[in-house]
Design a protein around this motif. Sequence first.
Motif, PDB file in Angstrom:
ATOM      1  N   ASN A  16      14.575  -4.274   5.585  1.00  0.00           N
ATOM      2  CA  ASN A  16      15.238  -2.952   5.200  1.00  0.00           C
ATOM      3  C   ASN A  16      16.886  -2.833   5.552  1.00  0.00           C
ATOM      4  O   ASN A  16      16.977  -2.363   6.851  1.00  0.00           O
ATOM      5  N   VAL A  17      17.626  -3.435   4.912  1.00  0.00           N
ATOM      6  CA  VAL A  17      19.031  -3.470   5.187  1.00  0.00           C
ATOM      7  C   VAL A  17      19.465  -4.287   6.357  1.00  0.00           C
ATOM      8  O   VAL A  17      20.041  -5.500   6.064  1.00  0.00           O
ATOM      9  N   ASP A  18      19.010  -3.942   7.442  1.00  0.00           N
ATOM     10  CA  ASP A  18      19.417  -4.920   8.766  1.00  0.00           C
ATOM     11  C   ASP A  18      18.420  -5.061   9.565  1.00  0.00           C
ATOM     12  O   ASP A  18      18.629  -5.772  10.761  1.00  0.00           O
ATOM     13  N   ARG A  19      17.026  -4.806   9.182  1.00  0.00           N
ATOM     14  CA  ARG A  19      15.638  -5.025  10.053  1.00  0.00           C
ATOM     15  C   ARG A  19      14.507  -5.047   9.449  1.00  0.00           C
ATOM     16  O   ARG A  19      14.659  -4.923   8.191  1.00  0.00           O
ATOM     17  N   PHE A  20      13.490  -5.088   9.950  1.00  0.00           N
ATOM     18  CA  PHE A  20      12.174  -5.267   9.489  1.00  0.00           C
ATOM     19  C   PHE A  20      11.359  -4.004   9.660  1.00  0.00           C
ATOM     20  O   PHE A  20      11.695  -3.526  10.919  1.00  0.00           O
ATOM     21  N   ASP A  21      10.972  -3.276   9.088  1.00  0.00           N
ATOM     22  CA  ASP A  21       9.906  -2.130   9.012  1.00  0.00           C
ATOM     23  C   ASP A  21       8.786  -2.610   8.965  1.00  0.00           C
ATOM     24  O   ASP A  21       8.182  -3.117   7.893  1.00  0.00           O
ATOM     25  N   VAL A  22       7.644  -1.847   9.789  1.00  0.00           N
ATOM     26  CA  VAL A  22       6.166  -2.062   9.603  1.00  0.00           C
ATOM     27  C   VAL A  22       5.703  -0.865   8.851  1.00  0.00           C
ATOM     28  O   VAL A  22       5.840   0.307   9.224  1.00  0.00           O
ATOM     29  N   SER A  23       5.222  -1.229   7.644  1.00  0.00           N
ATOM     30  CA  SER A  23       4.664  -0.217   6.808  1.00  0.00           C
ATOM     31  C   SER A  23       3.290  -0.063   6.784  1.00  0.00           C
ATOM     32  O   SER A  23       2.591  -1.165   6.152  1.00  0.00           O
ATOM     33  N   ARG A  24       2.479   0.837   7.302  1.00  0.00           N
ATOM     34  CA  ARG A  24       0.983   0.793   7.352  1.00  0.00           C
ATOM     35  C   ARG A  24       0.365   1.406   5.775  1.00  0.00           C
ATOM     36  O   ARG A  24       1.181   2.063   5.250  1.00  0.00           O
ATOM     37  N   ALA A  25      -0.676   0.819   5.534  1.00  0.00           N
ATOM     38  CA  ALA A  25      -1.494   1.251   4.132  1.00  0.00           C
ATOM     39  C   ALA A  25      -1.370   2.618   3.885  1.00  0.00           C
ATOM     40  O   ALA A  25      -0.944   2.926   2.861  1.00  0.00           O
ATOM     41  N   HIS A  26      -1.644   3.583   4.958  1.00  0.00           N
ATOM     42  CA  HIS A  26      -1.706   5.011   4.384  1.00  0.00           C
ATOM     43  C   HIS A  26      -0.378   5.532   4.444  1.00  0.00           C
ATOM     44  O   HIS A  26      -0.256   6.767   3.915  1.00  0.00           O
ATOM     45  N   GLU A  27       0.903   4.848   4.680  1.00  0.00           N
ATOM     46  CA  GLU A  27       2.009   5.509   4.611  1.00  0.00           C
ATOM     47  C   GLU A  27       2.599   5.065   3.176  1.00  0.00           C
ATOM     48  O   GLU A  27       3.759   5.682   2.851  1.00  0.00           O
ATOM     49  N   ILE A  28       1.989   4.065   2.585  1.00  0.00           N
ATOM     50  CA  ILE A  28       2.586   3.588   1.383  1.00  0.00           C
ATOM     51  C   ILE A  28       2.467   4.719   0.201  1.00  0.00           C
ATOM     52  O   ILE A  28       1.523   5.413   0.108  1.00  0.00           O
ATOM     53  N   ASP A  29       3.557   5.009  -0.533  1.00  0.00           N
ATOM     54  CA  ASP A  29       3.700   6.016  -1.609  1.00  0.00           C
ATOM     55  C   ASP A  29       2.692   5.673  -2.756  1.00  0.00           C
ATOM     56  O   ASP A  29       2.911   4.538  -3.127  1.00  0.00           O
ATOM     57  N   PRO A  30       1.579   6.269  -3.058  1.00  0.00           N
ATOM     58  CA  PRO A  30       0.473   5.915  -3.946  1.00  0.00           C
ATOM     59  C   PRO A  30       1.362   5.648  -5.542  1.00  0.00           C
ATOM     60  O   PRO A  30       1.008   4.954  -6.212  1.00  0.00           O
ATOM     61  N   ALA A  31       2.348   6.693  -5.899  1.00  0.00           N
ATOM     62  CA  ALA A  31       2.711   6.499  -7.069  1.00  0.00           C
ATOM     63  C   ALA A  31       3.747   5.428  -7.042  1.00  0.00           C
ATOM     64  O   ALA A  31       3.606   4.656  -8.145  1.00  0.00           O
ATOM     65  N   SER A  32       4.232   4.844  -6.198  1.00  0.00           N
ATOM     66  CA  SER A  32       5.162   3.916  -6.137  1.00  0.00           C
ATOM     67  C   SER A  32       4.362   2.686  -6.334  1.00  0.00           C
ATOM     68  O   SER A  32       4.668   1.642  -6.787  1.00  0.00           O
ATOM     69  N   ALA A  33       3.368   2.861  -5.350  1.00  0.00           N
ATOM     70  CA  ALA A  33       2.326   1.607  -5.442  1.00  0.00           C
ATOM     71  C   ALA A  33       1.673   1.260  -6.857  1.00  0.00           C
ATOM     72  O   ALA A  33       1.416   0.224  -7.377  1.00  0.00           O
ATOM     73  N   ALA A  34       1.529   2.573  -7.552  1.00  0.00           N
ATOM     74  CA  ALA A  34       0.993   2.232  -8.827  1.00  0.00           C
ATOM     75  C   ALA A  34       1.910   1.763 -10.009  1.00  0.00           C
ATOM     76  O   ALA A  34       1.671   0.954 -10.734  1.00  0.00           O
ATOM     77  N   LYS A  35       3.218   2.174  -9.643  1.00  0.00           N
ATOM     78  CA  LYS A  35       4.106   1.545 -10.533  1.00  0.00           C
ATOM     79  C   LYS A  35       4.369   0.108 -10.194  1.00  0.00           C
ATOM     80  O   LYS A  35       4.597  -0.698 -11.053  1.00  0.00           O
ATOM     81  N   ALA A  36       4.418  -0.305  -8.918  1.00  0.00           N
ATOM     82  CA  ALA A  36       4.521  -1.702  -8.685  1.00  0.00           C
ATOM     83  C   ALA A  36       3.429  -2.554  -9.496  1.00  0.00           C
ATOM     84  O   ALA A  36       3.523  -3.551  -9.973  1.00  0.00           O
ATOM     85  N   GLU A  37       1.981  -1.896  -9.586  1.00  0.00           N
ATOM     86  CA  GLU A  37       0.985  -2.710 -10.067  1.00  0.00           C
ATOM     87  C   GLU A  37       1.060  -2.490 -11.798  1.00  0.00           C
ATOM     88  O   GLU A  37       1.024  -3.547 -12.351  1.00  0.00           O
TER      89      GLU A  37
END
Length: 249
Positions: free
Chosen positions: A104-125
Amino acid sequence: MKNRFTAFLAHLALSGLVAALAIYIVFFVWYPAPLHTAVGVTQIFLMLLAIDITIGPVITLIIYKPNKPSLKFDLTVIALLQLTALCYGMNTVFEGRPAFVVFNVDRFDVSRAHEIDPASAAKAEKNDNEPGKISWLQPKWVAAVGSKDPKRRQEILFSSVVGGADWPQLPELFVPLADIKKQMLERAKSLAELRKLHRKDPDILEELATWKDNEVKWLPLHAPAKDGVVLVDAHSATVIQSLDIKPWP
């Protein structure tokens, strides 16, 4: 008493085998090192597991009587309760697993499963965006890039300002790391800088001595419990390894 103790040992051994499988899944599949430390799951999970694998055998030791008419029923109930508790704990750990490690821009971020935006995940699918599809196994290493839609960019900006989902939690924005190779290498820092930061820690200096300055660079890894560093190839930007080393002064 001998039969009771034998039953206790048998139950404990079986519980130990199940616990070993659970440990493998958690620490080698869902939370590969050092992500279990970065997310802070180690102590909580091991405590829950220790309670679960010991309480069942202890109850067996207390209630076991070879000629007891309801013995099979009692042992079945104990096993079911123990299994239910284990499944509940494993599900909680599963929901909190690192689904993505996002550049993310200049570093890595850990994103946990429960933090993922459901609508965005559905859009990716829906868009068949492979980097944005959540895996049931190990976390995916991906990059997040800005949306091409100005309106969507503004929505994401407002969301991040009020504490909502930002780039690392929006799978619709994810692309392969190879797509932003140039940006990664521009933002990556030299090993000399990391050695300078930890010049008073001989153990870290010894660990970093494995890699050559002209072959490896590093980027910060931001995580909920403990930050770390990610080593990348100085030419291809391929992720080499993540380390449990503080990236900040």
